[in-house]
Design an enzyme around this catalytic site. Structure first.
Site, mmCIF file in Angstrom:
data_model
loop_
_atom_site.group_PDB
_atom_site.id
_atom_site.type_symbol
_atom_site.label_atom_id
_atom_site.label_comp_id
_atom_site.label_asym_id
_atom_site.label_seq_id
_atom_site.Cartn_x
_atom_site.Cartn_y
_atom_site.Cartn_z
ATOM 1 N N GLY A 45 -11.291 -25.658 -1.194
ATOM 2 C CA GLY A 45 -11.393 -25.089 0.143
ATOM 3 C C GLY A 45 -10.014 -24.653 0.605
ATOM 4 C CD GLN A 50 -5.257 -25.308 3.773
ATOM 5 O OE1 GLN A 50 -6.411 -24.910 3.634
ATOM 6 N NE2 GLN A 50 -4.769 -26.313 3.066
ATOM 7 C CB CYS A 95 -5.427 -31.318 2.575
ATOM 8 S SG CYS A 95 -5.058 -29.797 3.473
ATOM 9 C CG LEU A 96 -4.911 -26.860 -2.064
ATOM 10 C CD1 LEU A 96 -5.413 -25.432 -2.135
ATOM 11 C CD2 LEU A 96 -4.260 -27.270 -3.377
ATOM 12 C CG HIS A 137 -10.718 -30.698 4.981
ATOM 13 N ND1 HIS A 137 -10.062 -31.858 4.606
ATOM 14 C CD2 HIS A 137 -9.844 -29.683 4.757
ATOM 15 C CE1 HIS A 137 -8.830 -31.539 4.208
ATOM 16 N NE2 HIS A 137 -8.673 -30.216 4.275
ATOM 17 C CD GLU A 138 -10.849 -26.091 3.911
ATOM 18 O OE1 GLU A 138 -9.862 -25.581 4.487
ATOM 19 O OE2 GLU A 138 -10.736 -26.842 2.923
ATOM 20 C CG HIS A 141 -6.964 -26.702 7.639
ATOM 21 N ND1 HIS A 141 -5.698 -27.236 7.592
ATOM 22 C CD2 HIS A 141 -7.588 -27.134 6.509
ATOM 23 C CE1 HIS A 141 -5.570 -27.963 6.491
ATOM 24 N NE2 HIS A 141 -6.705 -27.924 5.813
#
Ligand code: QAP
Ligand code: CO
Length: 174
Positions: A45, A50, A95-96, A137-138, A141
């Protein structure tokens, strides 16, 4: 083009993303770059913020039963809104933008979400389990939130301790 992923504690991750107004070539390029970047970094994701673009756009691509990420299973999500949620699930998230840290977060285990695809077509989707976790989660952001803000007090302390330790190790190297 693969873009750089910004990581904790970069301030830009904490800003609110803005509504996408134009479903144009520029948006399509952004989504294509996000896809390339997500795959290159082994993500499932990615939100636009990000890669430092504060727009309400995100991607989700879960692996299938053979653990393969097929582009046909890609969700391109623009201007999402959760219209209903229920139940709860605890999932070990990563998470990236918070590399090499994984911990348990509690979220709704069923959601109904409304969003637009890259051409501006409206989609209403019901999701459960991992897909519901990924959407939440996304979507966090887009509001300027990271999963580490959702950890219990003790786990948040554990994260900070590990992060500081990692910074010291990095400093020593350089
Ligand atoms: C968000 O997370 C998510 O630390 C996507 O070294 C998390 O793609 C959705 C990643 C949990 C559903 C459940 C993290 C890759 C990727 C790392 C990611 C790493 C390499 C995280
Ligand atoms: Co993330």
């Amino acid at each position: 083009m693969i873009r750089e992923i910004i990581t904790y504690p970069d301030k830009r991750l904490y800003q609110q993303s803005k509504k996408v107004e134009n479903f144009d070539k520029e948006l399509h390029q952004l989504l294509d770059d996000m896809y390339e970047t997500m795959i290159a970094k082994n993500g499932i994701g990615l939100a636009a913020i990000q890669i430092a673009v504060p727009l309400n756009a995100l991607l989700i691509l879960l692996p299938d039963e053979n653990d393969e990420q097929k582009k046909e299973n890609l969700h391109e999500v623009i201007n999402p809104k959760i219209i209903e949620k229920k139940g709860s699930i605890v999932y070990q998230e990563g998470c990236l933008s918070v590399p090499d840290y994984y911990d348990d977060v509690k979220r709704a285990d069923w959601i109904a979400v409304e969003y637009f695809d890259r051409n501006g077509n409206k989609i209403v989707k019901e999701c459960n389990e991992l897909l519901a976790v990924a959407f939440q989660h996304e979507m966090d952001h887009l509001q300027g939130h990271l999963f580490i803000e959702r950890l219990s007090y003790l786990k948040r302390k554990k994260f900070e301790k590990e992060w500081k330790k990692k910074q010291r190790a990095k400093k020593k190297q350089s």
